[in-house]
Design an enzyme around this catalytic site. Sequence first.
Site, PDB file in Angstrom:
ATOM      1  N   ASN A 244       1.763  -5.063   6.151  1.00  0.00           N
ATOM      2  CA  ASN A 244       2.159  -4.200   4.952  1.00  0.00           C
ATOM      3  C   ASN A 244       1.742  -5.144   3.755  1.00  0.00           C
ATOM      4  O   ASN A 244       2.620  -5.876   3.353  1.00  0.00           O
ATOM      5  CB  ASN A 244       3.615  -3.804   4.911  1.00  0.00           C
ATOM      6  CG  ASN A 244       3.949  -2.969   3.692  1.00  0.00           C
ATOM      7  OD1 ASN A 244       2.984  -2.762   2.686  1.00  0.00           O
ATOM      8  ND2 ASN A 244       5.157  -2.593   3.536  1.00  0.00           N
TER       9      ASN A 244
ATOM     10  N   LYS B 203       1.713  -4.378   0.623  1.00  0.00           N
ATOM     11  CA  LYS B 203       2.520  -3.662  -0.507  1.00  0.00           C
ATOM     12  C   LYS B 203       1.368  -3.636  -1.733  1.00  0.00           C
ATOM     13  O   LYS B 203       0.120  -3.611  -1.439  1.00  0.00           O
ATOM     14  CB  LYS B 203       3.682  -4.561  -0.876  1.00  0.00           C
ATOM     15  CG  LYS B 203       4.497  -4.666   0.539  1.00  0.00           C
ATOM     16  CD  LYS B 203       5.930  -5.151   0.199  1.00  0.00           C
ATOM     17  CE  LYS B 203       6.608  -5.505   1.469  1.00  0.00           C
ATOM     18  NZ  LYS B 203       7.794  -6.027   1.437  1.00  0.00           N
TER      19      LYS B 203
ATOM     20  N   HIS C 204       9.440   3.439   3.844  1.00  0.00           N
ATOM     21  CA  HIS C 204       9.875   2.111   3.345  1.00  0.00           C
ATOM     22  C   HIS C 204      11.049   1.777   2.475  1.00  0.00           C
ATOM     23  O   HIS C 204      11.163   2.778   1.588  1.00  0.00           O
ATOM     24  CB  HIS C 204       8.744   1.510   2.864  1.00  0.00           C
ATOM     25  CG  HIS C 204       8.880  -0.210   2.977  1.00  0.00           C
ATOM     26  ND1 HIS C 204       9.459  -0.634   1.875  1.00  0.00           N
ATOM     27  CD2 HIS C 204       8.323  -1.071   3.768  1.00  0.00           C
ATOM     28  CE1 HIS C 204       9.550  -2.089   2.082  1.00  0.00           C
ATOM     29  NE2 HIS C 204       8.727  -2.312   3.107  1.00  0.00           N
TER      30      HIS C 204
ATOM     31  N   GLU D 281      11.345   0.046  -0.098  1.00  0.00           N
ATOM     32  CA  GLU D 281      11.126   0.085  -1.416  1.00  0.00           C
ATOM     33  C   GLU D 281      10.696   1.490  -2.008  1.00  0.00           C
ATOM     34  O   GLU D 281      10.980   1.867  -3.153  1.00  0.00           O
ATOM     35  CB  GLU D 281       9.705  -0.889  -1.403  1.00  0.00           C
ATOM     36  CG  GLU D 281      10.185  -2.067  -1.326  1.00  0.00           C
ATOM     37  CD  GLU D 281       9.259  -3.059  -0.679  1.00  0.00           C
ATOM     38  OE1 GLU D 281       8.023  -2.964  -0.632  1.00  0.00           O
ATOM     39  OE2 GLU D 281       9.481  -4.255  -0.242  1.00  0.00           O
TER      40      GLU D 281
ATOM     41  N   GLU E 290      13.939  -2.739   9.222  1.00  0.00           N
ATOM     42  CA  GLU E 290      13.713  -3.709   8.139  1.00  0.00           C
ATOM     43  C   GLU E 290      15.351  -3.536   7.214  1.00  0.00           C
ATOM     44  O   GLU E 290      15.398  -3.161   6.348  1.00  0.00           O
ATOM     45  CB  GLU E 290      12.784  -3.346   7.040  1.00  0.00           C
ATOM     46  CG  GLU E 290      11.413  -2.930   7.839  1.00  0.00           C
ATOM     47  CD  GLU E 290       9.989  -3.335   6.771  1.00  0.00           C
ATOM     48  OE1 GLU E 290       9.177  -3.918   7.243  1.00  0.00           O
ATOM     49  OE2 GLU E 290      10.253  -2.919   5.807  1.00  0.00           O
TER      50      GLU E 290
ATOM     51  N   GLY F 251      11.394 -10.077   1.790  1.00  0.00           N
ATOM     52  CA  GLY F 251      10.784 -10.669   0.683  1.00  0.00           C
ATOM     53  C   GLY F 251      11.869 -11.781   0.219  1.00  0.00           C
ATOM     54  O   GLY F 251      11.526 -12.320  -0.724  1.00  0.00           O
TER      55      GLY F 251
ATOM     56  N   SER G  56      10.995 -10.979   6.468  1.00  0.00           N
ATOM     57  CA  SER G  56      10.668 -12.368   6.462  1.00  0.00           C
ATOM     58  C   SER G  56      10.222 -12.774   7.848  1.00  0.00           C
ATOM     59  O   SER G  56      10.617 -13.913   8.081  1.00  0.00           O
ATOM     60  CB  SER G  56      11.748 -13.077   5.737  1.00  0.00           C
ATOM     61  OG  SER G  56      12.417 -12.666   4.494  1.00  0.00           O
TER      62      SER G  56
END
Length: 254
Positions: free
Chosen positions: A9, A11, A95, A97, A167, A173, A212
């Site tokens: 991904n 992003k 996701h 985000e 996730e 991140g 991560s």
Amino acid sequence: MRQPLIAGNWKLNGTKVSAKALMTAVLEGAKEIGKAEIAVCPPFAFLDLGERLLSGGRVRLGAQNVCTEAGGAYTGEVSAAMLAEFGCRYVICGHSERREYYGETDAIVARKLAVVVSNRMTPILCVGETLEQREQGRMQEVIASQIDAIIEHNGIASFGQLEIAYEPVWAIGTGKTASPEQAQEVHDFIRHRIAGHDATIAAKVRILYGGSMKPGNAGELMSQADIDGGLIGGAALVAEDFLAICRAGDAAAS
Ligand code: 13P
């Protein structure tokens, strides 16, 4: 372990030049990968490039989002039919985000899954708890509600047509990875939740880990019984790292 899927991904990263270099390097390196399935999900702007570079090859193309609607007055959106036209195989849906910054609810995610499937692509459904929720001991409750909402809206059979990515928001991140045991516990929980409705679908559905994942921890994570690959953020932007994770997927599968 099911056939591993390693999906990058990207992003909101890259330029035409860097995207071309990264796709080319991944495509070249993928020749050495045996069992693992590989996908890259660049920003929409690079899907045309992805189609030209990757079509017919070993590396599949995916998108990071999709509009719930088929067409019309939805400025700034991209439809599932458009993604399918560019040769996308996968579409990331829900996701964290998107949930956090763009207000995507479980009901919206459910509609995205449906439009992706009806355009003959495979959704990657993301679920995961925040640090606060984990610390409050609410991890299972949060994951269960995200899974149950999809069962309620789209039916249990929809889990036969998608991939799941666990996730943990606190690991995305941040450099903090869930330990293999922590991740396995949640993957097992998700599989059992689905098995409560359909054991056959539960046994087959792939559950990827994201948060991560790096070359240094990928092997141990994917050696867990219910971790069937990875959804990779930061490490997917460095071809050697991404390919090292693909090799770890291969090793875990053999
Ligand atoms: P990182 O690998 O950068 O933690 O991102 C994970 C992720 O969100 C993939 O979708």
